[in-house]
Design an enzyme around this catalytic site. Sequence first.
Site, mmCIF file in Angstrom:
data_model
loop_
_atom_site.group_PDB
_atom_site.id
_atom_site.type_symbol
_atom_site.label_atom_id
_atom_site.label_comp_id
_atom_site.label_asym_id
_atom_site.label_seq_id
_atom_site.Cartn_x
_atom_site.Cartn_y
_atom_site.Cartn_z
ATOM 1 C CG ASP A 111 -0.193 0.089 2.530
ATOM 2 O OD1 ASP A 111 1.038 -0.115 2.531
ATOM 3 O OD2 ASP A 111 -0.845 0.348 3.561
ATOM 4 C CD GLU A 112 4.891 3.751 2.646
ATOM 5 O OE1 GLU A 112 5.110 4.855 3.149
ATOM 6 O OE2 GLU A 112 5.071 2.670 3.261
#
Length: 209
Positions: free
Chosen positions: A59-60
Site C-alpha cells: 500500500d505504499e
Amino acid sequence: SYEARKFGIHSAMPSVTAYRLCPNAVFMRPRFDKYREVSSQLREIFYEYTSLVEPLSLDEAFVDVTENHKGMSSATLIARELKQKIFQRTSGLTSSAGVSFNKFLAKVASDIKKPDGITVITPDMADGFIDRLPIRKFFGDGKVTEEKMLSLGIKTGADLKQYNREQLIQIFGKSGRYFYDISHGFDNRPVEPNRIRKSIGKETTFPED
C-alpha cells in the site's frame, strides 16, 4: 486501526500483546487476496501518470512525477488527483501523500497527515522541517540505531547536524554517510521501478510463548 493505536497497539506487535493492552479489541482475520487486489488497483492509477513507480509495500510507493504522462507541472495537484482516483475506484479508500524534492522527505511527509491528507515540503522548508524532526521519524533509522543516537544526545535532526560526515561514519559505519546527507536535505536516490527484492519474510505464530 488508528483507534487501537491509542492503547499502544502498533504494527508487527504479537496479537497476545495487543490483547493484553486492549482486552476489548476486535480481531479480524486478514484478507491478503483483497490487499493484493487493491494494491494492483493503486499501481494502475500510479502508472497513468508515470512509469517511475517504486513499490515499498502493498500500500505504499514512491512515484516520480517530474516528467509525467499528463504534462502537469504541479506534483501537489497530481497528489490530489491520485487521492481522488484512489477514493473513487476503491469505493472509499482514503490515502495520504507526501510531496517533496527527494525520497527521504517525501516518505517522512507521507506519514504526517495519515490517514487522509497531503503534506508538502518545498526546498525552502526542508532545513526547518528536518531540524524539528524527531530521530525516530527518520526513514531508515531502526530501533537499535535510534537508541544509540539517543544515548549520544541526538534527539532531532538539528542534533544530528552537529556531527560531521566523518564522525557519523565512525559511529554508524556506512549508514553514517546516509544520516549526514539526509540531515542536510540531500538524497539523490532515484525512484527505481525495477528494484531487486533483497529479502523475503515469513513468520509463524505458536500457541504458547
